[in-house]
Structures are given as C-alpha cells and as structure tokens.
Design a protein around this motif. Structure first.
Motif, mmCIF file in Angstrom:
data_model
loop_
_atom_site.group_PDB
_atom_site.id
_atom_site.type_symbol
_atom_site.label_atom_id
_atom_site.label_comp_id
_atom_site.label_asym_id
_atom_site.label_seq_id
_atom_site.Cartn_x
_atom_site.Cartn_y
_atom_site.Cartn_z
ATOM 1 N N PHE A 127 -5.869 -13.220 -8.861
ATOM 2 C CA PHE A 127 -5.225 -14.323 -8.151
ATOM 3 C C PHE A 127 -5.534 -14.150 -6.676
ATOM 4 C CE2 PHE A 127 -1.782 -16.313 -5.825
ATOM 5 C CZ PHE A 127 -1.609 -17.519 -6.491
ATOM 6 N N GLN A 128 -6.112 -15.164 -6.074
ATOM 7 C CA GLN A 128 -6.468 -15.057 -4.664
ATOM 8 C C GLN A 128 -5.381 -15.674 -3.807
ATOM 9 O OE1 GLN A 128 -10.487 -15.878 -3.665
ATOM 10 N NE2 GLN A 128 -10.052 -16.056 -1.484
ATOM 11 N N GLY A 129 -4.771 -14.842 -2.969
ATOM 12 C CA GLY A 129 -3.785 -15.296 -1.999
ATOM 13 C C GLY A 129 -4.483 -15.652 -0.706
ATOM 14 N N PHE A 130 -3.710 -15.747 0.371
ATOM 15 C CA PHE A 130 -4.274 -16.133 1.664
ATOM 16 C C PHE A 130 -5.313 -15.135 2.152
ATOM 17 C CE2 PHE A 130 0.110 -17.907 1.762
ATOM 18 C CZ PHE A 130 -0.261 -19.235 1.608
ATOM 19 N N ILE A 168 -4.767 -1.227 -3.134
ATOM 20 C CA ILE A 168 -5.613 -0.327 -3.923
ATOM 21 C C ILE A 168 -6.361 0.576 -2.949
ATOM 22 C CG2 ILE A 168 -7.544 -0.195 -5.546
ATOM 23 C CD1 ILE A 168 -6.726 -3.039 -6.494
ATOM 24 N N LYS A 169 -6.260 1.868 -3.157
ATOM 25 C CA LYS A 169 -6.977 2.817 -2.294
ATOM 26 C C LYS A 169 -8.480 2.693 -2.520
ATOM 27 C CE LYS A 169 -3.122 6.015 -2.222
ATOM 28 N NZ LYS A 169 -2.617 7.332 -2.608
ATOM 29 N N THR A 197 -5.443 -11.837 0.415
ATOM 30 C CA THR A 197 -5.375 -10.744 -0.552
ATOM 31 C C THR A 197 -5.841 -11.208 -1.920
ATOM 32 O OG1 THR A 197 -3.470 -9.835 0.645
ATOM 33 C CG2 THR A 197 -3.825 -9.042 -1.601
ATOM 34 N N LEU A 198 -6.650 -10.382 -2.543
ATOM 35 C CA LEU A 198 -7.044 -10.605 -3.931
ATOM 36 C C LEU A 198 -6.158 -9.732 -4.805
ATOM 37 C CD1 LEU A 198 -8.934 -11.907 -6.005
ATOM 38 C CD2 LEU A 198 -10.466 -9.946 -5.687
ATOM 39 N N MET A 204 -11.028 -9.331 2.927
ATOM 40 C CA MET A 204 -10.023 -9.592 1.910
ATOM 41 C C MET A 204 -9.485 -8.251 1.411
ATOM 42 S SD MET A 204 -8.960 -12.215 -0.670
ATOM 43 C CE MET A 204 -9.607 -13.406 0.402
ATOM 44 N N LYS A 205 -8.158 -8.135 1.385
ATOM 45 C CA LYS A 205 -7.499 -6.936 0.873
ATOM 46 C C LYS A 205 -7.432 -7.021 -0.649
ATOM 47 C CE LYS A 205 -4.445 -7.167 4.799
ATOM 48 N NZ LYS A 205 -3.120 -7.655 5.152
ATOM 49 N N ASN A 206 -7.483 -5.873 -1.306
ATOM 50 C CA ASN A 206 -7.319 -5.801 -2.755
ATOM 51 C C ASN A 206 -5.960 -5.200 -3.063
ATOM 52 O OD1 ASN A 206 -9.774 -6.715 -4.148
ATOM 53 N ND2 ASN A 206 -10.739 -5.196 -2.835
ATOM 54 N N ARG A 207 -5.223 -5.856 -3.957
ATOM 55 C CA ARG A 207 -3.878 -5.413 -4.319
ATOM 56 C C ARG A 207 -3.747 -5.369 -5.833
ATOM 57 N NH1 ARG A 207 1.516 -6.967 -5.425
ATOM 58 N NH2 ARG A 207 3.020 -6.081 -3.975
ATOM 59 N N ALA A 208 -3.106 -4.312 -6.327
ATOM 60 C CA ALA A 208 -2.741 -4.228 -7.746
ATOM 61 C C ALA A 208 -1.336 -4.796 -7.861
ATOM 62 C CB ALA A 208 -2.777 -2.781 -8.216
#
Length: 131
Positions: free
Chosen positions: A63-66, A32-33, A68-69, A1-5
């Motif tokens: 919020f959890q996407g497909f 997010i690095k 990406t968190l 799972m990728k983490n995104r701001a």
C-alpha cells in the motif's frame, strides 16, 4: 520513499490498532531496517509494540502512502492473545473494521483496512461492512 512493515492482526472479527501518546490510531508496524526482510520487520515491530509473538504471518499486499510504502502482513494470533502497549506505544485496542473509518486514525491505516475489508468481502461475497 520509506519502507514500512505493517501488520493486520485479526481476532474475533476485530482489527488491532495501536497509538502513541496524543497520536492517531495506526496499525502496528514500523520502519524496515536496511538489511532486514519485511517479514522479520513485521514480526519485530509487532512484538516491540504489543508484546505479541506470532506463529503465522502472511504477506498480503503493498500500500503506497504519501511518502511510505507499506508492506502489509496479516498475522494469525491465538484466541487468547492480549496485546500490551510497550515502548513508544501508549494504547492498544481492538476495533470493528466498520468503526475504523470514523476514528482519529492515520490515513494509511484507514486505506489499508478499507482495502482489506473490500478484498475479504469480494472473496466471500459479503457486503464490505459485514466483515
């Protein structure tokens, strides 16, 4: 799972969306690095994509996407803040929350905005579309 701001910028009851060339509208933000705190990533991505620097930013929810968190933040902007598309961003625009569901917007963007509007409406006793 990728983490995104992901950043919700609100001004005069409208929400800022950005888009790359020939892409869906989305909330500002990005990956997010590895050693970067989510808040720092949110600030960095907002500035890289729109040129906006924020003095106040608050963590709001996940919020959890497909795949990406999304670590979602709400940014306080000065009344005269004007975003400019920078780097990979081709367009920046303010939208009324009620219009976002009908836009060509990413699925997570529509979900995050819907959840945000519902929370605001519940907290204030308003009907969700009245935000």
């Amino acid at each position: 799972m990728k983490n995104r701001a992901t950043v919700l910028c609100i001004q005069d009851g409208k929400i800022l969306l950005v888009a790359r060339e020939r892409a869906h509208w989305a909330l500002p933000g990005g990956r997010i690095k590895r050693t970067e705190p989510p808040e720092a990533a949110a600030r960095r991505e907002l500035e890289e994509e729109t040129g906006l620097s924020v003095s106040q930013i608050s963590y709001y929810f996940q919020f959890q996407g497909f795949s990406t968190l999304h670590h979602v933040f709400v940014a306080s902007l000065p009344a005269n803040a004007v975003p400019e598309p920078l780097n990979e961003i081709a367009r920046c625009r303010w939208f009324a929350p009620s219009k976002i569901a009908s836009l060509s917007a990413s699925v997570p963007t529509r979900g995050i905005v819907d959840l945000f509007v519902r929370r605001i409406a519940n907290a204030s006793g308003l009907v969700p579309c009245a935000f």
